[in-house]
Scaffold this motif. Structure first.
Motif, PDB file in Angstrom:
ATOM      1  N   GLY A 371       0.830  -1.193   0.000  1.00  0.00           N
ATOM      2  CA  GLY A 371       0.000   0.000   0.000  1.00  0.00           C
ATOM      3  C   GLY A 371       0.869   1.250   0.000  1.00  0.00           C
ATOM      4  O   GLY A 371       2.088   1.190  -0.170  1.00  0.00           O
ATOM      5  N   GLU A 372       0.232   2.404   0.184  1.00  0.00           N
ATOM      6  CA  GLU A 372       0.987   3.658   0.180  1.00  0.00           C
ATOM      7  C   GLU A 372       1.976   3.689   1.345  1.00  0.00           C
ATOM      8  O   GLU A 372       1.721   3.119   2.414  1.00  0.00           O
ATOM      9  N   PRO A 373       3.119   4.361   1.157  1.00  0.00           N
ATOM     10  CA  PRO A 373       4.141   4.418   2.207  1.00  0.00           C
ATOM     11  C   PRO A 373       3.601   5.023   3.496  1.00  0.00           C
ATOM     12  O   PRO A 373       2.779   5.941   3.484  1.00  0.00           O
ATOM     13  N   CYS A 374       4.065   4.478   4.611  1.00  0.00           N
ATOM     14  CA  CYS A 374       3.689   4.992   5.929  1.00  0.00           C
ATOM     15  C   CYS A 374       4.718   6.024   6.365  1.00  0.00           C
ATOM     16  O   CYS A 374       5.898   5.927   6.024  1.00  0.00           O
ATOM     17  N   TRP A 375       4.276   7.002   7.120  1.00  0.00           N
ATOM     18  CA  TRP A 375       5.184   8.086   7.502  1.00  0.00           C
ATOM     19  C   TRP A 375       6.322   7.595   8.386  1.00  0.00           C
ATOM     20  O   TRP A 375       7.368   8.224   8.493  1.00  0.00           O
ATOM     21  N   GLN A 376       6.160   6.438   9.026  1.00  0.00           N
ATOM     22  CA  GLN A 376       7.231   5.872   9.842  1.00  0.00           C
ATOM     23  C   GLN A 376       8.139   4.945   9.038  1.00  0.00           C
ATOM     24  O   GLN A 376       9.074   4.369   9.573  1.00  0.00           O
ATOM     25  N   GLY A 377       7.870   4.833   7.757  1.00  0.00           N
ATOM     26  CA  GLY A 377       8.651   3.934   6.927  1.00  0.00           C
ATOM     27  C   GLY A 377       7.888   2.665   6.608  1.00  0.00           C
ATOM     28  O   GLY A 377       7.019   2.243   7.361  1.00  0.00           O
ATOM     29  N   GLY A 378       8.228   2.043   5.485  1.00  0.00           N
ATOM     30  CA  GLY A 378       7.517   0.841   5.070  1.00  0.00           C
ATOM     31  C   GLY A 378       6.212   1.188   4.392  1.00  0.00           C
ATOM     32  O   GLY A 378       5.807   2.360   4.311  1.00  0.00           O
ATOM     33  N   SER A 379       5.534   0.178   3.891  1.00  0.00           N
ATOM     34  CA  SER A 379       4.266   0.396   3.206  1.00  0.00           C
ATOM     35  C   SER A 379       3.116  -0.188   4.016  1.00  0.00           C
ATOM     36  O   SER A 379       3.299  -1.073   4.843  1.00  0.00           O
ATOM     37  N   ARG A 380       1.928   0.320   3.756  1.00  0.00           N
ATOM     38  CA  ARG A 380       0.733  -0.157   4.459  1.00  0.00           C
ATOM     39  C   ARG A 380       0.355  -1.556   3.968  1.00  0.00           C
ATOM     40  O   ARG A 380       0.511  -1.874   2.790  1.00  0.00           O
ATOM     41  N   THR A 381      -0.162  -2.360   4.882  1.00  0.00           N
ATOM     42  CA  THR A 381      -0.641  -3.696   4.536  1.00  0.00           C
ATOM     43  C   THR A 381      -1.965  -3.954   5.252  1.00  0.00           C
ATOM     44  O   THR A 381      -2.261  -3.342   6.278  1.00  0.00           O
ATOM     45  N   ALA A 382      -2.746  -4.860   4.701  1.00  0.00           N
ATOM     46  CA  ALA A 382      -4.027  -5.231   5.309  1.00  0.00           C
ATOM     47  C   ALA A 382      -4.176  -6.747   5.284  1.00  0.00           C
ATOM     48  O   ALA A 382      -3.971  -7.382   4.248  1.00  0.00           O
ATOM     49  N   THR A 383      -4.525  -7.310   6.429  1.00  0.00           N
ATOM     50  CA  THR A 383      -4.782  -8.745   6.550  1.00  0.00           C
ATOM     51  C   THR A 383      -6.269  -8.940   6.798  1.00  0.00           C
ATOM     52  O   THR A 383      -6.826  -8.405   7.755  1.00  0.00           O
ATOM     53  N   VAL A 384      -6.902  -9.698   5.933  1.00  0.00           N
ATOM     54  CA  VAL A 384      -8.356  -9.894   5.998  1.00  0.00           C
ATOM     55  C   VAL A 384      -8.644 -11.331   6.418  1.00  0.00           C
ATOM     56  O   VAL A 384      -8.238 -12.276   5.733  1.00  0.00           O
ATOM     57  N   THR A 385      -9.323 -11.483   7.549  1.00  0.00           N
ATOM     58  CA  THR A 385      -9.711 -12.810   8.035  1.00  0.00           C
ATOM     59  C   THR A 385     -11.155 -13.084   7.637  1.00  0.00           C
ATOM     60  O   THR A 385     -12.045 -12.281   7.914  1.00  0.00           O
ATOM     61  N   LEU A 386     -11.385 -14.207   6.981  1.00  0.00           N
ATOM     62  CA  LEU A 386     -12.719 -14.577   6.526  1.00  0.00           C
ATOM     63  C   LEU A 386     -13.390 -15.453   7.574  1.00  0.00           C
ATOM     64  O   LEU A 386     -12.812 -16.451   8.027  1.00  0.00           O
ATOM     65  N   THR A 387     -14.619 -15.075   7.956  1.00  0.00           N
ATOM     66  CA  THR A 387     -15.376 -15.831   8.948  1.00  0.00           C
ATOM     67  C   THR A 387     -16.724 -16.240   8.376  1.00  0.00           C
ATOM     68  O   THR A 387     -17.240 -15.616   7.444  1.00  0.00           O
ATOM     69  N   CYS A 388     -17.286 -17.283   8.966  1.00  0.00           N
ATOM     70  CA  CYS A 388     -18.553 -17.837   8.490  1.00  0.00           C
ATOM     71  C   CYS A 388     -19.718 -16.922   8.855  1.00  0.00           C
ATOM     72  O   CYS A 388     -19.811 -16.417   9.977  1.00  0.00           O
ATOM     73  N   GLY A 389     -20.607 -16.698   7.913  1.00  0.00           N
ATOM     74  CA  GLY A 389     -21.809 -15.903   8.149  1.00  0.00           C
ATOM     75  C   GLY A 389     -22.799 -16.110   7.027  1.00  0.00           C
ATOM     76  O   GLY A 389     -22.446 -16.629   5.960  1.00  0.00           O
ATOM     77  N   THR A 390     -24.026 -15.700   7.252  1.00  0.00           N
ATOM     78  CA  THR A 390     -25.057 -15.866   6.225  1.00  0.00           C
ATOM     79  C   THR A 390     -25.091 -14.712   5.242  1.00  0.00           C
ATOM     80  O   THR A 390     -25.803 -14.762   4.251  1.00  0.00           O
ATOM     81  N   GLU A 391     -24.338 -13.647   5.510  1.00  0.00           N
ATOM     82  CA  GLU A 391     -24.249 -12.509   4.604  1.00  0.00           C
ATOM     83  C   GLU A 391     -22.787 -12.234   4.291  1.00  0.00           C
ATOM     84  O   GLU A 391     -21.896 -12.585   5.069  1.00  0.00           O
ATOM     85  N   THR A 392     -22.556 -11.586   3.149  1.00  0.00           N
ATOM     86  CA  THR A 392     -21.205 -11.185   2.778  1.00  0.00           C
ATOM     87  C   THR A 392     -21.044  -9.707   3.082  1.00  0.00           C
ATOM     88  O   THR A 392     -21.701  -8.870   2.470  1.00  0.00           O
ATOM     89  N   ALA A 393     -20.181  -9.398   4.063  1.00  0.00           N
ATOM     90  CA  ALA A 393     -20.028  -8.006   4.497  1.00  0.00           C
ATOM     91  C   ALA A 393     -18.715  -7.832   5.247  1.00  0.00           C
ATOM     92  O   ALA A 393     -18.185  -8.770   5.841  1.00  0.00           O
ATOM     93  N   LEU A 394     -18.202  -6.604   5.206  1.00  0.00           N
ATOM     94  CA  LEU A 394     -17.028  -6.227   5.985  1.00  0.00           C
ATOM     95  C   LEU A 394     -17.511  -5.851   7.377  1.00  0.00           C
ATOM     96  O   LEU A 394     -18.285  -4.910   7.542  1.00  0.00           O
ATOM     97  N   ARG A 395     -17.067  -6.592   8.407  1.00  0.00           N
ATOM     98  CA  ARG A 395     -17.614  -6.440   9.756  1.00  0.00           C
ATOM     99  C   ARG A 395     -16.794  -5.554  10.671  1.00  0.00           C
ATOM    100  O   ARG A 395     -17.342  -4.846  11.510  1.00  0.00           O
TER     101      ARG A 395
END
Length: 428
Positions: A371-395
């Motif tokens: 991702g875009e560089p962070c002001w402290q150095g390095g780049s941004r990252t995102a870890t997405v954990t998928l969980t069981c549910g009856t709808e598809t949504a970002l919780r």
């Protein structure tokens, strides 16, 4: 005589009570069978059996005092009938705080503990039953998405084959139009050379005029009609468009010629024909380039791992948003993750990287990186954990460390038929 009977009776009752060892589970009862001596479970010492639970620690592993707080390493087993059993440190026994829902840890305390195991068990069972219903519904929806994924995958494959066939056809057309343009350019060049060679003499001009008349007189009846002119002359509709570099050179060349040559009808017709073929070639080349771009984009999408049954394919080209305080987070599976503030400034938290779940469930976690560089150095990252549910949504979205984001993404395709009801005693 009565005195000895009384003493024997008291001793018998005391001996019988000692047989009820507190703080042990049923699996450990074999170590506490009635015998003259007791062997510490770690095998370090053999002691008289009456020293078990005598509030004095004899064994290093604390196994001789499961029901008291005498041993620092001891454990007390809460049976908790009606709820989940568990162990507590033996130091908590009779400390005035209720730790076991069956109140067994405060058997010799100054307080009275309420027995809450049944109520806790009811709530626990209701929760588990709800989870099981969610799992069942999620698995049902997952099966539908798997079936849709298989069909969608086949459609994408068929679409790719159609595009590849279209690209082959357009390639042939490009080559054909290149030949036509080349021939038109050659004809125009030859016409121009012929006119230039003839100069401004009347003989050449008359020959040119005679040749033009014969060219336009389609039925050879000695006269020219409007239909014959329209049938022979190619009309260029887009006269106001910008000239290409080649066209500009021709115009400059024509401007340098004598007036009779520039206005020669044959040269004008040849010029129109050359322009027409150049326009057609450009259109076909643009169509060919567009189709190749579509093929490349589709091949990249089909190269992604969408699960063993393509169950995650439906997530492609979809985006899911979640508002967290002043930020709006957008997850576009297999593409990117972004963060946008109330001012409209958008920051990339990462682009699709890979599946990063455990080997037994590889598809339980996504990683978006670079991702875009962070002001402290390095780049941004995102870890997405998928969980069981009856709808598809970002919780949920959290930032446990600077520029490192974790997200909970709920969807039926994350449901696995492995959830089992926890061990809860149903006995009263």
């Amino acid at each position: 005589m009565r005195f000895y009977v009384f003493i024997a009776s008291v001793f018998c009752c005391a001996f019988a009570d000692s047989r009820k060892i507190r703080g042990i589970s049923s699996s450990y009862k074999r170590f506490y069978r009635e015998r003259k001596s007791f062997l510490c479970i770690d095998g370090s010492k053999l002691i008289p059996f009456e020293q078990v639970n005598d509030d004095y620690c004899d064994c290093e592993d604390g196994s001789d005092e499961p029901g008291t707080s005498a041993c620092p390493r001891g454990r007390f087993y809460c049976t908790n009938l009606g709820f989940r059993p568990h162990y507590i440190p033996s130091s908590r026994v009779n400390d005035g705080i209720c730790d076991c829902c069956d109140a067994s840890d405060e058997y010799n305390s100054h307080i009275r503990c309420q027995k809450t195991c049944w109520n806790l068990g009811q709530r626990e069972r209701a929760y588990v039953e709800g989870q099981m219903r969610t799992l069942d519904e999620g698995l049902r929806l997952k099966q539908q998405l798997i079936e849709e994924g298989v069909l969608l995958w086949r459609e994408k494959q068929a679409q790719l084959r159609e595009l590849q066939q279209k690209a082959e056809d357009l390639h042939l057309k490009v080559e054909e139009h290149k030949k036509r343009k080349h021939q038109a350019d050659q004809h125009k060049e030859q016409t121009l050379k012929t006119l230039q060679a003839g100069g401004a003499g009347s003989r050449q001009h008359n020959n040119t005029a005679s040749g033009l008349f014969q060219f336009l007189d389609n039925n050879k009846d000695g006269s020219i009609t409007v239909d014959e002119v329209q049938a022979r002359v190619v009309t260029i509709h887009d006269e106001k468009r910008l000239l290409s570099e080649n066209e500009a050179v021709i115009r400059d060349t024509n401007a340098a010629l004598d007036s009779p040559v520039v206005e020669d009808p044959l040269l004008m017709a040849a010029d129109r024909a050359a322009k027409w073929e150049a326009t057609n070639l450009k259109k076909v080349e643009e169509a060919y380039e567009t189709v190749n771009m579509e093929i490349s984009d589709l091949q990249q999408k089909l190269a992604i791992d969408y699960g063993t049954d393509w169950e995650f394919l439906f997530l492609n080209s979809q985006c899911y948003k979640l508002q967290v305080y002043e930020y709006t987070y957008t997850l576009c599976p297999f593409n990117q993750v972004t963060q946008e503030n109330t001012a409209g400034t958008q920051v990339s938290l990462g682009t699709w990287g890979m599946w990063a779940g455990e080997p037994k469930n590889q598809y339980s976690q996504m990683v978006y990186e670079n991702g875009e560089p962070c002001w402290q150095g390095g780049s941004r990252t995102a870890t997405v954990t998928l969980t069981c549910g009856t709808e598809t949504a970002l919780r949920s979205v959290k930032e446990p460390s600077k520029c490192q984001y974790i997200m909970d993404f709920q969807t039926p395709v994350a449901c696995q038929p492995v959830l089992k009801q926890r061990g809860i005693h149903s006995e009263l």
